[in-house]
Design a protein around this motif. Structure first.
Motif, mmCIF file in Angstrom:
data_model
loop_
_atom_site.group_PDB
_atom_site.id
_atom_site.type_symbol
_atom_site.label_atom_id
_atom_site.label_comp_id
_atom_site.label_asym_id
_atom_site.label_seq_id
_atom_site.Cartn_x
_atom_site.Cartn_y
_atom_site.Cartn_z
ATOM 1 N N HIS A 80 0.833 -1.204 0.000
ATOM 2 C CA HIS A 80 0.000 0.000 0.000
ATOM 3 C C HIS A 80 0.861 1.245 0.000
ATOM 4 N N PRO A 81 1.476 1.563 -1.125
ATOM 5 C CA PRO A 81 2.207 2.833 -1.167
ATOM 6 C C PRO A 81 1.214 3.994 -1.021
ATOM 7 N N PRO A 82 1.654 5.098 -0.456
ATOM 8 C CA PRO A 82 0.730 6.222 -0.243
ATOM 9 C C PRO A 82 0.103 6.685 -1.559
ATOM 10 N N ASN A 83 -1.171 7.049 -1.467
ATOM 11 C CA ASN A 83 -1.855 7.660 -2.611
ATOM 12 C C ASN A 83 -2.027 6.693 -3.780
ATOM 13 N N CYS A 84 -2.156 5.428 -3.483
ATOM 14 C CA CYS A 84 -2.257 4.428 -4.553
ATOM 15 C C CYS A 84 -3.663 4.437 -5.150
ATOM 16 N N SER A 91 -0.669 -6.503 -9.519
ATOM 17 C CA SER A 91 0.508 -5.646 -9.599
ATOM 18 C C SER A 91 0.241 -4.318 -8.918
ATOM 19 N N VAL A 92 1.256 -3.857 -8.198
ATOM 20 C CA VAL A 92 1.234 -2.491 -7.670
ATOM 21 C C VAL A 92 2.467 -1.804 -8.243
ATOM 22 N N ALA A 93 2.236 -0.753 -9.040
ATOM 23 C CA ALA A 93 3.335 -0.081 -9.726
ATOM 24 C C ALA A 93 3.579 1.286 -9.112
ATOM 25 N N PRO A 105 1.066 5.880 -7.570
ATOM 26 C CA PRO A 105 1.052 4.416 -7.666
ATOM 27 C C PRO A 105 -0.316 3.894 -8.089
ATOM 28 N N VAL A 106 -0.302 2.788 -8.809
ATOM 29 C CA VAL A 106 -1.557 2.168 -9.257
ATOM 30 C C VAL A 106 -1.500 0.668 -8.979
ATOM 31 N N ARG A 107 -2.611 0.194 -8.456
ATOM 32 C CA ARG A 107 -2.747 -1.245 -8.206
ATOM 33 C C ARG A 107 -3.729 -1.835 -9.218
ATOM 34 N N VAL A 108 -3.373 -2.967 -9.812
ATOM 35 C CA VAL A 108 -4.306 -3.683 -10.696
ATOM 36 C C VAL A 108 -4.355 -5.137 -10.242
ATOM 37 N N VAL A 109 -5.517 -5.573 -9.853
ATOM 38 C CA VAL A 109 -5.719 -6.963 -9.427
ATOM 39 C C VAL A 109 -6.743 -7.593 -10.357
ATOM 40 N N LEU A 110 -6.405 -8.738 -10.909
ATOM 41 C CA LEU A 110 -7.390 -9.418 -11.748
ATOM 42 C C LEU A 110 -8.467 -10.039 -10.866
#
Lengths: 328, 731
Positions: B46-50, B194-196, B264-269
């Motif tokens: 959980h990076p800030p502001n994700c 993925s969390v980028a 940061p952006v998280r994408v979970v299938l």
């Protein structure tokens, strides 16, 4: 998931009315909301309005609509007097789901037809008038009785199949008062309006299920499934069979996984009553049952499967065939 | 080349070391974190502001996206962006690709393919917006959706030796059978996620991967940046089964969106997206021909298959892989042909090839044994060649006979009835079946750093992944064993691309390959310690922090003189890879009950005996064998991907519809580990085990079903729907 408002009812009167969709265990509704198959704008949480007790009612039992499936199956009175019901509940879902799912919610669960569950396909149940992609599609789970050109979905539950055999009734509360319908008439066949699963009208909720006086007999719930764990019935048989002096005196039967509702065909029971149990009698009764069955291609196997399952259950119930039946 | 494994290491050094860690059934060091839910998986960073991204998937099987009505969605609450970048992935990368897979989501190649990413402040906002995005397509007119009957192209170099047709014509006994198997999903518990996060031009991506050094290259190439700008972190992976060998849609989409949005952006299938978009195991059609001569020896083997994949995708489920070396038979015809269809990419799913190839070969062997009047074990044992047919190279080691014999004894095979329908228990027919297990062994390039700290504690570092298999455990055990360090003082750090490149987890090669790299690093440290102690390396014994040699006993920390000792060990496959036929072997025994009325099959018990070189950790090895057998049971009885052949959509894309075996389906499973030393396989004499216990398991079930009720099933899985029409009269 579409946004929704949430409110919590503290008494029954707040739960009745068309302004919100009632949610109890949520084991089916939440899944459908995540898929956006169901998109209620308001949810009314009815978990705190009582209706969570099992109590004597005449010679029978009244099961509150909010009694959890796990509690119902574990109730000593249910296990002693209505073992069919306890067994049917335990044949369904998983322990986690049964801990949460309620009696009323279970009756209201929706079909697991793959096309109903997937947006972007045609489904008259989800989008009235759009068509039915299950017809001509992958339909191994679908109905062999009572299907129409509009819908071939099945009612997926187990508990209601036992309740149909037990001839239970459903107590319903609405704005205009209360009414009672036989469980056998609670769910509908799809006919021309398959978006209606049951006879509840807008704003009505189930308050309890009433069980008639215990009938004894041999009570069997047999669920035929692809795997032993957590799977919907390919077909299921609920049977209450009584023998007296070598003849069948009671044969209350209902079938799951084969129609838009728990399937109850009184002619099959009638064909058995008064007769001595035999494989020939059972075969004739099973033939009578599947006589009107119609497959959709992928589910054609359900017809012989249902036939043989009924025979197996009747043999077990009457002890013929020298069967040492072990339910694996 | 440095690190190449050319000469079999016969020293069996790990049999002479004295720490007592090798083979010990130690718990996985990270298991406590995992069962307590505090081992962070990819999506749990959980990076800030994700921001949260959700993929939009296609509802047509093939065509072009001609319009995305982004504006409507951008006006929705919380929505930050809609991305349909040319760099986004149409297909996931195959294992070891090391470069970008097929990109550009403006074209659609299969139903359910990702075509856009919607990013919003919350997951719920993004999910709803993704569903709301209106897409206009130009659909292709005719799309190949059904692999059966399509023209095929060669998918694998065929093996043709002698004249199989003639061998079949002259055979004393033969079978000519056609089998089908349905497609399988990997369905790992942890979905692809993925969390980028970018810092300047440098990307850190927390993801769920099996082969990180390749994944870095795949991600960098997809993004058109240099690999040095990409760091992948994947310390805990909730299962892969091949589906995380290469990168998937989530990684590239998250990286692109994070760059664009500057956060940061998280994408979970979703589970359904995992099924719809991640590599599947192809369905197969397989023709098996076996010719037995009058002496009971195989004269010929034919194994010809068709499988499917997307156009130009090189992977063809290599179902003949074990048939190439398992049994004798001079006349051979082995081929895998590929049909091109619009269906989600097929690729490596646990034990690609043997999982469904051995499944039918071993069912055919059972039919041949019956025809020829052999006990099925005897037929197998008499047809094991002394060198690989057609290649004339020896087997590195092969415990197949031991597995069959010991397994038979432990299982009680002698109680099996010689003919079907001889054991009935109420409604249930009972029967027993046997099958061989075989799976190719691979050594892959690997490196690992081992650091003996001044305080005598030990640190092992590699980008090797642990996908739940026990990498953390066994790499620590090897290092602790080699350097005489108690396991409590060993720390293993994995799954970070900044660390030396391990082999990754795949093809059952992680333990033996990266384990060998650790072993070699430790050997180098042992040499240094021996030198400092002034003794020949052969004389050195390390145990509990002490160096013992020639009657002297010195604490290792004294030899370290306040400084760490650090080495990087490397291994690469070399001549032993070519000179020997390398595989792991085993045998399955099972007892099933088949309901004579309802055609339900329930497993009563199952035993597997497996030889895979040195056992590094008896607990994790056994777990791998149990898991493999469960996969085999699923392949036998329940697992099948369903597709609507009218539009190509998958019809059971979740775990309610795709039936993996669960607790009630799995009775007592027994595993026998057969210790052996396979020096050509690796310097630690270990081979792969992870996938072995699938390869043939389903055949044991099929053979038991026949022994129970007399029905030969050639179409898998053997569901009630398939078995019922063939059942004899139940009464």
């Amino acid at each position: 998931m579409k946004f929704f408002d949430y409110a919590r009812a503290t008494e029954l009167s707040e739960a009745i009315g068309e302004f919100a969709k009632p949610i109890a265990g949520g084991t089916n509704l939440l899944d459908l909301m995540k898929l956006e198959v169901e998109t209620p704008s308001r949810l009314m949480d009815i978990n705190h309005i009582g209706l969570n007790e099992i109590s004597p009612h005449g010679d029978g039992l009244r099961i509150g609509a909010l009694v959890r499936n796990a509690d119902c199956a574990a109730d000593l009175r249910v296990r002693r007097d209505y073992p069919l019901l306890a067994r049917a509940i335990l044949a369904g879902a998983s322990p986690q789901l049964r801990n949460r799912a309620t009696t009323g919610g279970n009756l209201c669960q929706r079909t697991r037809c793959t096309y109903f569950m997937r947006l972007g396909t045609r489904c008259n149940k989800r989008e009235p008038g759009s068509g039915c992609d299950a017809i001509g599609g992958v339909n191994r789970d679908h109905a062999i009785f009572g299907a129409t050109e509009h819908c071939i979905a099945t009612y997926p539950g187990d508990m209601a199949v036992a309740l149909a055999a037990l001839d239970a009734s459903v107590q319903i509360e609405g704005i205009d008062g209360s009414r009672q319908v036989s469980l056998r008439d609670f769910h509908r066949l799809p006919d021309g309006d398959p978006h209606l699963d049951n006879v509840l009208t807008g704003g009505e909720i189930i308050t309890s299920v009433k069980l008639p006086a215990p009938v004894g007999g041999k009570q069997i719930y047999r669920k035929i499934r692809d795997r032993a764990s957590y799977a919907f019935a390919l077909v299921s048989v609920a049977a209450i069979v009584t023998l007296d002096q070598g003849r069948i005196t009671r044969a209350d039967l209902a079938f799951g996984g084969v129609a838009h509702k728990p399937w109850h065909d009184p002619a099959v029971g009638r064909a058995l009553i008064g007769n001595e149990p035999s494989d020939q009698l059972f075969s004739e009764a099973a033939d009578l049952l599947v006589n009107q069955a119609k497959g959709q291609g992928g589910n054609d196997f359900k017809i012989p499967l249902l036939r043989r399952s009924l025979i197996a259950v009747l043999r077990e119930a009457t002890g013929i065939g020298g069967n040492d039946v072990r339910n694996l | 080349m440095f690190g190449t494994y050319d000469i079999p290491d016969q020293r069996n050094l790990l049999d002479r070391t004295r720490q007592g860690l090798i083979g010990a059934p130690l718990e996985r060091p990270e298991s406590g974190l995992k069962v307590c839910g505090v081992a962070p998986y990819a999506a749990e960073h959980h990076p800030p502001n994700c921001a949260e991204g959700v993929l939009v998937t296609a509802t047509i099987p093939q065509g072009r996206v001609i319009a995305l009505h982004k504006d409507e969605v951008l006006a929705m609450p919380g929505v930050l962006g809609v991305f349909a970048d040319k760099r986004m992935l149409r297909r996931p990368a195959q294992g070891t690709a090391g470069k970008a897979p097929v990109q550009d989501v403006r074209a659609v190649e299969y139903h359910g393919q990702p075509i856009a990413l919607v990013v919003a402040e919350t997951f719920e906002q993004a999910t709803h917006a993704a569903k709301a995005l209106r897409v206009e397509y130009e659909a292709s007119a005719t799309v190949p959706l059904d692999p059966e009957g399509l023209e095929t192209e060669p998918g694998r170099k065929p093996v043709v030796l002698g004249d199989l047709d003639q061998a079949m014509a002259e055979a004393a006994h033969s079978v000519d059978l056609t089998f089908t198997t349905e497609g399988h999903a990997s369905a790992a518990m942890e979905p692809h996620a993925s969390v980028a996060e970018w810092q300047g031009d440098d990307l850190t991506l927390w993801g769920s991967f099996q082969m990180i050094s390749h994944n870095v290259k795949e991600l960098a190439d997809s993004l058109r940046i240099a690999p040095r700008h990409v760091r992948i972190r994947s310390a805990y992976v909730g299962g892969g089964f091949g589906s995380k060998l290469g990168i998937s849609h989530d990684a590239v989409a998250a990286a692109i969106a994070a760059r664009e949005l500057g956060r940061p952006v998280r994408v979970v299938l979703s589970r359904q997206q995992v099924f719809d978009t991640i590599t599947r195991r192809s369905e197969t059609g397989q023709r098996l021909r076996l010719a037995l001569d009058a002496g009971g020896y195989l004269a010929g083997i034919g194994h010809e298959a068709w499988v499917s994949n997307l156009p130009d995708e090189p992977f063809a489920e290599p179902v003949t892989q074990a048939t190439e070396f398992l049994y004798s038979g001079e006349n051979r015809k082995l081929a895998v042909n590929l049909a091109r269809i619009s269906r989600v990419t097929s690729g490596s799913v646990r034990a690609p090839g043997e999982a469904v190839g051995m499944q039918v070969l071993e069912a055919a062997m059972d039919e041949l044994a019956e025809k020829a009047g052999f006990d099925p074990i005897e037929l197998r044992k008499r047809n094991l060649p002394s060198s690989q047919p057609g290649k004339d190279r020896p087997y590195s080691s092969r415990m197949l006979i031991e597995a069959l014999d010991q397994g038979a004894r432990a299982f009680g095979w002698q109680d099996r009835k010689p003919r079907p329908c001889m054991t009935r228990e109420g409604e249930w027919w009972l029967g027993m079946g046997v099958a061989s297990a075989a799976r190719v062994n691979m050594l892959r390039p690997a490196a690992a750093r081992v650091r003996l700290e001044p305080d005598g504690s030990l640190r092992v570092q590699s980008d090797q992944t642990d996908i739940g298999t026990g990498s953390y455990a066994i790499l620590g055990q090897i290092a602790g064993e080699m350097l005489g360090v108690p396991i409590a003082r060993v720390t293993v750090e994995l799954g970070d691309s900044s660390l030396p490149s391990g082999a990754g987890s795949g093809g059952s090669f992680g333990a033996s390959s990266t384990g060998s790299a650790v072993f070699r690093a430790c050997e180098a440290i042992r040499d240094k310690l021996a030198h400092r102690l002034g003794v020949p390396i052969e004389a050195l014994e390390l145990r509990d922090g002490m160096a013992i040699a020639s009657g002297r006993e010195v604490a290792v920390i004294e030899l370290l003189r306040g400084e760490a000792m650090e080495e990087i060990g490397r291994i690469k496959p070399g001549k032993t890879d070519k000179d020997y036929a390398q595989a792991s072997y085993g045998a399955f025994f099972c007892e099933v009950a088949v309901n004579a009325f309802t055609a339900e099959t329930r497993l009563r018990r199952m035993l597997g005996a497996f030889g895979f070189g040195r056992v590094l950790n008896a607990r994790t090895a056994r777990s791998q064998c149990l898991g493999g057998m469960v996969w085999g049971i699923g392949s036998a009885l329940t697992e099948e991907l369903g597709f609507d052949l009218r539009d190509g959509q998958m019809t059971n894309h979740d775990l309610a519809g795709y039936h993996v075996p669960c607790h009630a389906d799995i009775p007592a499973l027994e595993v026998i580990l057969l210790e052996e030393r396979d020096a050509p396989a690796s310097p630690i004499q270990a081979k792969g085990v992870g996938e072995l216990a699938i390869c043939g398991a389903a055949a044991a079930v099929a053979n038991a079903i026949y022994n129970a009720c007399g029905v030969r099933m050639h179409d898998f899985p053997m569901t009630p729907a398939r078995l019922l029409p063939k059942l004899p009269d139940p009464f």
